[in-house]
Design an enzyme around this catalytic site. Structure first.
Site, PDB file in Angstrom:
ATOM      1  N   TYR A  34       9.614  -8.784  -9.495  1.00 59.39           N
ATOM      2  CA  TYR A  34       9.807  -7.491  -8.852  1.00 59.39           C
ATOM      3  C   TYR A  34      10.124  -7.594  -7.363  1.00 59.39           C
ATOM      4  CZ  TYR A  34       8.112  -4.905 -12.886  1.00 59.39           C
ATOM      5  OH  TYR A  34       7.964  -4.360 -14.136  1.00 59.39           O
TER       6      TYR A  34
ATOM      7  N   HIS B   1      12.324   3.264 -12.031  1.00 62.51           N
ATOM      8  CA  HIS B   1      11.602   1.998 -11.883  1.00 62.51           C
ATOM      9  C   HIS B   1      12.081   1.227 -10.655  1.00 62.51           C
ATOM     10  CE1 HIS B   1       8.565  -0.473 -13.753  1.00 62.51           C
ATOM     11  NE2 HIS B   1       9.319  -1.560 -13.618  1.00 62.51           N
TER      12      HIS B   1
ATOM     13  N   HIS C 117      -0.431  -6.673 -11.428  1.00 61.26           N
ATOM     14  CA  HIS C 117       0.111  -7.627 -12.382  1.00 61.26           C
ATOM     15  C   HIS C 117      -0.945  -8.672 -12.753  1.00 61.26           C
ATOM     16  CE1 HIS C 117       4.512  -6.846 -11.022  1.00 61.26           C
ATOM     17  NE2 HIS C 117       4.223  -6.160 -12.102  1.00 61.26           N
TER      18      HIS C 117
ATOM     19  N   LYS D  73      -1.538  -0.447 -17.525  1.00 69.73           N
ATOM     20  CA  LYS D  73      -1.370  -1.106 -18.810  1.00 69.73           C
ATOM     21  C   LYS D  73      -2.706  -1.651 -19.292  1.00 69.73           C
ATOM     22  CE  LYS D  73       3.476  -2.524 -18.493  1.00 69.73           C
ATOM     23  NZ  LYS D  73       4.426  -3.673 -18.514  1.00 69.73           N
TER      24      LYS D  73
ATOM     25  N   ARG E 197       9.794   1.600  -7.787  1.00 72.41           N
ATOM     26  CA  ARG E 197       8.666   0.657  -7.825  1.00 72.41           C
ATOM     27  C   ARG E 197       9.117  -0.704  -7.301  1.00 72.41           C
ATOM     28  NH1 ARG E 197       3.806  -0.969 -10.412  1.00 72.41           N
ATOM     29  NH2 ARG E 197       3.961  -2.877 -11.639  1.00 72.41           N
TER      30      ARG E 197
ATOM     31  N   ARG F  69       4.192   3.304 -12.180  1.00 68.74           N
ATOM     32  CA  ARG F  69       5.168   3.422 -13.262  1.00 68.74           C
ATOM     33  C   ARG F  69       5.233   4.896 -13.673  1.00 68.74           C
ATOM     34  NH1 ARG F  69       1.516  -0.751 -14.312  1.00 68.74           N
ATOM     35  NH2 ARG F  69       2.406  -2.856 -14.364  1.00 68.74           N
TER      36      ARG F  69
END
Length: 294
Positions: free
Chosen positions: A257, A222, A248, A162, A225, A138
């Site tokens: 995605y 993005h 994830h 994250k 990605r 990201r």
């Protein structure tokens, strides 16, 4: 008219910092709650469900995604007020949950990838793009890459994603080569004039977006990605592997995605055989005649 007093917002800010939330998340949450109070002329800590519904309804120009995001920010705000005994009730319980829009993967095309990489650009910009394309990073993660995060011997890149979770990603040979041209220590993309401070993710996004526009490649950073995940799947990687590489929490997030290529979908349908249990000469699919009645 006197502006409403934003009680408890500073305390909420400090609490979120203590929870180690990202500065971007904290800033955006505070901004949205303050905007809600200012536009509805209410003190956010004392507002009711009618104020919330009225505010969301007053912005028909907002997309479903924006409404869902703002709803989640308000939910976090009122939940915190309740947990810290600053408020007894939670008005969000009466507001309901908005429909979360179905997201579709938007990978750049293979031709666009070639066009983008064939465009003249600064070396640092090219490395940013390669980190998105070949490591699935990201923009916020690209901004924080350091020379110390690269283990060329083991062929891995350590990424803080994250939730501040650190994961390793296998390094593509092209990225190993690119890493040899970047600093062995410190941030690869420092803020101008501040070598010990990384760029903001928004700045990385702006740099890559400008290059994509100049190359006439549609989409956002993005989408690079998205290409990473979609291409992994198309090249034979199973969904569980792609989930690990995308970092994830759930397989459902990864499915968003990944776009199943049209050719693979058509091939899957073409292989369907309603008479697959039949063997020998009788094994053929019945095709009704174009003439006559059933």
């Amino acid at each position: 008219m006197t502006a409403p007093i934003m009680v408890h917002l500073d305390a909420w800010r400090v609490w979120q910092h203590a929870q180690r939330l990202s500065l971007v998340t904290i800033t955006e949450r505070i901004r949205v709650v303050a905007l809600f109070g200012a536009e509805m002329d209410v003190e956010p800590a004392r507002s009711c469900d009618g104020d919330i519904v009225g505010w969301l309804h007053s912005h028909p120009e907002w997309s479903d995604s924006t409404v869902t995001t703002y709803h989640s920010y308000l939910s976090s705000w009122f939940k915190w007020l309740q947990v810290t005994d600053r408020r007894e009730d939670n008005p969000m319980m009466k507001v309901g949950t908005p429909h979360y829009p179905d997201r579709q993967p938007r990978p750049v095309s293979d031709d666009d990838v070639v066009r983008l990489l064939s465009t003249r650009m600064w070396r640092s910009t090219r490395v940013m793009i390669l980190l998105a394309l070949l490591a699935g990073l990201r923009v916020s993660e690209i901004a924080r890459v350091r020379g110390e995060d690269v283990d060329a011997g083991a062929g891995v890149l350590w990424v803080k994603g994250k939730g501040r979770k650190v994961r390793s990603i296998p390094l593509h040979p092209t990225l190993i080569e690119a890493a040899s041209t970047m600093p062995a220590k410190g941030y690869w993309f420092p803020m101008r004039g501040h070598p010990h401070t990384p760029m903001h993710g928004k700045s990385v996004s702006d740099v890559v977006s400008r290059t994509m526009r100049r190359a006439e490649v549609p989409g956002t950073p993005h989408c690079l990605r998205h290409w990473y995940a979609t291409t992994l799947l198309d090249d034979g990687a199973d969904l569980r592997t792609v989930q690990e590489l995308m970092r994830h929490k759930t397989i459902q997030s990864t499915a968003v995605y990944t776009k199943v290529p049209d050719a693979r979908r058509k091939s899957a349908v073409a292989r369907l055989d309603p008479l697959r249990s039949v063997t020998g000469a009788e094994h053929r699919v019945y095709v009704p005649s174009a003439v006559g009645t059933s």
